[in-house]
Design an enzyme around this catalytic site. Structure first.
Site, PDB file in Angstrom:
ATOM      1  N   ARG A  23       0.934  -1.212   0.177  1.00  0.00           N
ATOM      2  CA  ARG A  23      -0.105  -0.009   0.117  1.00  0.00           C
ATOM      3  C   ARG A  23       0.873   1.416  -0.045  1.00  0.00           C
ATOM      4  O   ARG A  23       0.661   2.202  -0.770  1.00  0.00           O
ATOM      5  CB  ARG A  23      -0.991  -0.019   1.306  1.00  0.00           C
ATOM      6  CG  ARG A  23      -2.221   0.439   1.068  1.00  0.00           C
ATOM      7  CD  ARG A  23      -3.266   0.322   2.162  1.00  0.00           C
ATOM      8  NE  ARG A  23      -2.663   0.269   3.438  1.00  0.00           N
ATOM      9  CZ  ARG A  23      -3.010  -0.847   4.064  1.00  0.00           C
ATOM     10  NH1 ARG A  23      -3.376  -2.088   3.489  1.00  0.00           N
ATOM     11  NH2 ARG A  23      -2.450  -0.946   5.444  1.00  0.00           N
ATOM     12  N   GLU A  34       3.207 -19.342   2.829  1.00  0.00           N
ATOM     13  CA  GLU A  34       2.672 -19.582   3.972  1.00  0.00           C
ATOM     14  C   GLU A  34       2.549 -21.060   3.976  1.00  0.00           C
ATOM     15  O   GLU A  34       2.091 -21.759   2.962  1.00  0.00           O
ATOM     16  CB  GLU A  34       1.194 -18.888   4.201  1.00  0.00           C
ATOM     17  CG  GLU A  34       0.207 -19.562   5.315  1.00  0.00           C
ATOM     18  CD  GLU A  34       0.996 -19.668   6.582  1.00  0.00           C
ATOM     19  OE1 GLU A  34       0.845 -21.085   7.231  1.00  0.00           O
ATOM     20  OE2 GLU A  34       1.392 -18.657   7.084  1.00  0.00           O
ATOM     21  N   SER A  40      -3.931 -14.682   6.790  1.00  0.00           N
ATOM     22  CA  SER A  40      -4.547 -13.687   6.990  1.00  0.00           C
ATOM     23  C   SER A  40      -5.931 -13.894   7.798  1.00  0.00           C
ATOM     24  O   SER A  40      -7.007 -13.627   7.452  1.00  0.00           O
ATOM     25  CB  SER A  40      -4.852 -12.508   5.852  1.00  0.00           C
ATOM     26  OG  SER A  40      -5.467 -11.482   6.453  1.00  0.00           O
ATOM     27  N   CYS A  44      -7.523 -15.824  17.140  1.00  0.00           N
ATOM     28  CA  CYS A  44      -8.219 -15.497  18.544  1.00  0.00           C
ATOM     29  C   CYS A  44      -9.725 -15.512  18.356  1.00  0.00           C
ATOM     30  O   CYS A  44     -10.273 -15.820  19.536  1.00  0.00           O
ATOM     31  CB  CYS A  44      -7.997 -13.907  18.877  1.00  0.00           C
ATOM     32  SG  CYS A  44      -6.129 -13.511  18.639  1.00  0.00           S
ATOM     33  N   VAL A  81       8.946 -22.361   3.425  1.00  0.00           N
ATOM     34  CA  VAL A  81      10.322 -21.846   3.007  1.00  0.00           C
ATOM     35  C   VAL A  81      11.217 -22.869   3.973  1.00  0.00           C
ATOM     36  O   VAL A  81      11.074 -22.818   5.264  1.00  0.00           O
ATOM     37  CB  VAL A  81      10.619 -20.461   3.481  1.00  0.00           C
ATOM     38  CG1 VAL A  81      12.203 -19.916   3.260  1.00  0.00           C
ATOM     39  CG2 VAL A  81       9.741 -19.676   2.639  1.00  0.00           C
ATOM     40  N   ASP A 281       4.487 -13.537  16.368  1.00  0.00           N
ATOM     41  CA  ASP A 281       4.626 -14.288  17.647  1.00  0.00           C
ATOM     42  C   ASP A 281       6.190 -14.841  17.637  1.00  0.00           C
ATOM     43  O   ASP A 281       6.589 -15.444  18.674  1.00  0.00           O
ATOM     44  CB  ASP A 281       3.745 -15.476  17.602  1.00  0.00           C
ATOM     45  CG  ASP A 281       2.364 -15.140  17.970  1.00  0.00           C
ATOM     46  OD1 ASP A 281       2.164 -13.870  18.306  1.00  0.00           O
ATOM     47  OD2 ASP A 281       1.598 -16.006  17.924  1.00  0.00           O
ATOM     48  N   TRP A 432     -18.166   7.588  41.987  1.00  0.00           N
ATOM     49  CA  TRP A 432     -16.876   7.379  41.696  1.00  0.00           C
ATOM     50  C   TRP A 432     -16.455   6.173  40.932  1.00  0.00           C
ATOM     51  O   TRP A 432     -16.844   5.250  41.267  1.00  0.00           O
ATOM     52  CB  TRP A 432     -16.231   7.236  43.087  1.00  0.00           C
ATOM     53  CG  TRP A 432     -16.300   8.478  43.954  1.00  0.00           C
ATOM     54  CD1 TRP A 432     -17.209   8.813  44.878  1.00  0.00           C
ATOM     55  CD2 TRP A 432     -15.044   9.271  43.904  1.00  0.00           C
ATOM     56  NE1 TRP A 432     -16.800  10.297  45.343  1.00  0.00           N
ATOM     57  CE2 TRP A 432     -15.426  10.508  44.917  1.00  0.00           C
ATOM     58  CE3 TRP A 432     -14.055   9.670  43.322  1.00  0.00           C
ATOM     59  CZ2 TRP A 432     -14.748  11.618  45.069  1.00  0.00           C
ATOM     60  CZ3 TRP A 432     -13.153  10.516  43.428  1.00  0.00           C
ATOM     61  CH2 TRP A 432     -13.614  11.584  44.357  1.00  0.00           C
TER      62      TRP A 432
END
Length: 443
Positions: A23, A34, A40, A44, A81, A281, A432
């Site tokens: 971009r 991959e 992509s 989670c 790879v 990660d 509070w």
């Protein structure tokens, strides 16, 4: 010929790096390899696909290879790879679909090889019915297994173990959670663990703490878990005992690791080798409270790593200024959020630390539907500098953690917290705010 950027690994960090670089600099040739069949995606979200709350795995995908192609990024799935020659700037790639191996070249290389489950050395792990939950493929395997399963045993009461316990209960399984330490979420202080244990048990999860798992029984298919406290019958076992970074490729090509065992990077995500970056990660971050490298393998951190690396490769000025260790997760109706250091963690690090732990509410006491909310503040005695905290609530009230995270980024104190003008209206807070009540007690 344009500069060629190759990304190894296309989940969060790798996909972000590729998309951002292209971009910012459309002249770049950008290629992603991959080794799995998916790129992509938001790993989670896997527990919520298992629970049935999200109907399909495909929903977790942010961009497909076709969408990347339209952006001008070439994505190759099931391509691993296997070797990098840094001097020659070449890679050896194995195409698992075609069963062939070929060479490619790079000017810029991003290592986004992620992490993998750290499996305990327990006899019987290789049997059918023993799973991990890390990738989309793991999710596919578990989705196939769940309809036939009756009793699940989960090893490890960290984030994944706790989220999976809820998912399996929602699927109608009997669930036993096995944790070696004395409480769920063992890296945080005991009060939070006690609230979690109560919530899990309220929803029918058996929680065994301080337990050592000795073996998985079965004749090729798991039937039970042998522990120091007795035998747990189980036809499905989930190993949620932690992860470790995939650094083998990096080490083989001479990339330096940091003290955490993940790849050492600077603020621009550069490694010790010119033109080689790391993201996600597999890479370290800088911890702004501890003032040293820290490994925080979370999806939002991976995206920020990737975005930074992509910008820098594209020739822009970008820096990733570090983490304070903020995390949030849900266990049934309880949301648990933590940031910075627990009291135990702070004392272990040599801080002269104290804490307060209070119970308040997430709305005015007279407002219908308001419920309990707990706050923990960890601070340095004498200076009042904030070191960490936790917020536990039944809902979005736990997002108050972001106030503490912001203060930790700026080395804020208890006094700074007390001075804040926080939002108030009866549906959202007592007059509070609970954070201010905790700060008053700390002062």
């Amino acid at each position: 010929m344009g500069k060629r950027m190759v990304v190894v690994g296309g989940v969060a960090g790798g996909a972000s790096a590729a998309a951002k670089a292209k971009r910012e600099n459309p002249e770049l040739e950008v290629v992603v390899y991959e080794k799995s069949g998916w790129v992509s995606y938001g790993a989670c979200g896997l527990p919520y696909v298992l629970s049935g709350e999200i109907p399909r795995l495909e929903r977790l995908v942010a961009r497909t290879p076709e969408e990347f192609r339209k952006q001008g990024v070439l994505v190759h799935t099931r391509h691993e790879v296997v070797d990098v020659d840094y001097e020659l700037r070449t890679l050896t790639v194995h195409d698992h679909a075609e069963g062939r191996t070929f060479q490619d070249r790079f000017d810029h290389l991003v290592l986004a090889t992620g992490a993998r489950p750290s499996l305990p050395p327990i006899p019987g792990t290789e049997q059918e019915g023993v799973y991990t939950l890390r990738t989309m493929e793991d999710g596919e395997r578990l989705l196939k297994a769940l309809p036939q399963a009756r009793r699940a045993a989960i090893l490890g009461a960290g984030y994944i173990g706790l989220e999976a316990a809820e998912a399996f209960r929602k699927r109608g399984l009997q669930v036993t959670l096995l944790e070696a330490k004395d409480r769920p979420l063992p890296h945080w202080d005991p009060e939070v663990g006690a609230l979690l244990k109560e919530e899990l048990e309220r929803h029918g999860v058996e929680v065994w703490t301080g337990v050592k798992v000795e073996a998985f029984r079965g004749m090729g298919r798991v039937e039970a878990v042998e522990t120091s406290e007795g035998v747990v019958p189980a036809d499905l076992v989930l190993l949620a005992t932690g992860i470790r970074p995939n650094t083998e490729l990096a080490q083989a090509m001479g990339v330096a690791l940091g003290p955490t065992g993940a790849i050492a990077t600077d603020e621009r995500m550069r490694t010790n080798l010119e033109g080689v970056y790391a993201a996600g990660d597999v890479a370290e971050s800088f911890h702004r409270v501890l003032k040293r490298p820290y490994w925080l393998p979370l999806g939002d951190v991976a995206n920020k790593h990737g975005r930074t690396a992509g910008s820098v490769i594209a020739g822009r000025e970008a820096r990733f200024l570090g983490v304070v260790g903020t995390a949030i997760f849900k266990a049934f109706d309880l949301a648990v959020a933590t940031t910075g250091l627990s009291l135990e963690g702070a004392l272990k690090e040599g801080f002269w630390a104290k804490k307060v732990f209070i119970q308040s509410r997430d709305g005015a006491h007279y407002y219908p539907g308001s419920g309990p909310l707990w706050v923990e503040l960890v601070y340095e005695e004498g200076t009042g500098r904030l070191l960490g905290g936790a917020v536990v609530a039944r809902g979005h009230g736990a997002l108050r953690i972001d106030v503490l995270a912001a203060l930790l980024h700026r080395e804020g104190s208890v006094e700074d917290l007390l001075a804040l003008d926080l939002a108030y209206a009866p549906p959202f807070s007592p007059v509070w705010d609970p954070l201010l009540i905790a700060a008053q007690q700390a002062r």
